[in-house]
Scaffold this active site. Structure first.
Site, PDB file in Angstrom:
ATOM      1  N   ASN A  43     -15.248  10.382   8.338  1.00  0.00           N
ATOM      2  CA  ASN A  43     -16.373  10.627   7.447  1.00  0.00           C
ATOM      3  C   ASN A  43     -16.269   9.972   6.067  1.00  0.00           C
ATOM      4  OD1 ASN A  43     -18.956  11.623   7.206  1.00  0.00           O
ATOM      5  ND2 ASN A  43     -18.286  13.558   6.343  1.00  0.00           N
ATOM      6  N   HIS A  75       4.419  -2.128  -8.799  1.00  0.00           N
ATOM      7  CA  HIS A  75       5.040  -3.435  -9.037  1.00  0.00           C
ATOM      8  C   HIS A  75       4.300  -4.223 -10.125  1.00  0.00           C
ATOM      9  CE1 HIS A  75       1.788  -4.399  -6.279  1.00  0.00           C
ATOM     10  NE2 HIS A  75       1.900  -5.677  -6.621  1.00  0.00           N
ATOM     11  N   THR A 127       2.807  13.067   1.083  1.00  0.00           N
ATOM     12  CA  THR A 127       3.710  12.012   0.629  1.00  0.00           C
ATOM     13  C   THR A 127       4.855  11.759   1.607  1.00  0.00           C
ATOM     14  OG1 THR A 127       5.038  13.602  -0.612  1.00  0.00           O
ATOM     15  CG2 THR A 127       3.243  12.512  -1.803  1.00  0.00           C
ATOM     16  N   LYS A 128       4.985  12.636   2.606  1.00  0.00           N
ATOM     17  CA  LYS A 128       6.072  12.524   3.592  1.00  0.00           C
ATOM     18  C   LYS A 128       5.512  12.792   4.979  1.00  0.00           C
ATOM     19  CE  LYS A 128       9.487  14.096   0.307  1.00  0.00           C
ATOM     20  NZ  LYS A 128      10.333  15.165  -0.142  1.00  0.00           N
TER      21      LYS A 128
END
Length: 182
Positions: A43, A75, A127-128
């Site tokens: 969606n 970076h 995040t994991k």
């Protein structure tokens, strides 16, 4: 330049396709993601920066506002700070396995695999990797309960609606209403 125009076209196309089922079929037909399996629902109106790094297995439901992040931009900051170009873009795949629901406005970071039979709560920041059979939520996302526990609760809730084929909330509220304080 052509890639930029193509990307803008895809974004506009996603905005114009209102159905998440149709969006997923369109993305699959155009081979925008690395892979899209069967019975997927997508969606969001925004594509990941590198959609070729995203794989959706079967029966994946992705709600509105979900962001799939395929790279970092730190970076750039480091290179500017040191006036160099030795720092390179970190990137990674996002793989979402079978039977996964991702709630509205969740963020899935690069390098993450979400195992089978998982639910990602609305607004979670993943995040994991998420283990198979988990329900996670929060910032950063943490384990809440098992997939099977949530499924059992969902069935308990649904029992009130056993004799109806209604799917819209307004119709279901005729059976089980909500009451506000004011």
């Amino acid at each position: 330049m052509f890639d930029r125009i193509k990307r803008y076209y895809l974004q506009i196309k996603l905005i114009l396709i209102r159905s998440g089922w149709k969006k997923a079929k369109y993305l699959k037909k155009k081979k925008i993601f690395h892979h899209i399996g069967e019975n997927c629902y997508y969606n969001p109106n925004i594509l990941p920066a590198e959609p070729f790094l995203v794989s959706l297995h079967d029966n994946v439901i992705i709600s509105a506002g979900v962001r799939i992040i395929t790279h970092s931009a730190d970076h750039i900051m480091f290179n500017q700070e040191e006036k160099t170009d030795k720092y390179k873009c970190k990137y990674g795949k996002v793989e979402i396995c079978d039977n996964v629901y991702i709630g509205a406005n969740a963020v899935i970071n690069y390098g993450v695999t979400i195992g089978k039979n998982c639910v990602i709560a609305a607004g979670a920041v993943v995040t994991k990797d998420v283990s198979e059979g988990s329900v996670v939520g929060g910032v950063p996302a943490k384990y809440i309960e098992s997939y099977e526990e949530l499924k059992k609760k969902s069935m308990e809730w649904s029992k009130a609606f056993e004799n109806t084929q209604d799917k819209k909330v307004k119709d279901l509220m005729k059976i089980k209403s909500v009451n506000f304080i004011k």
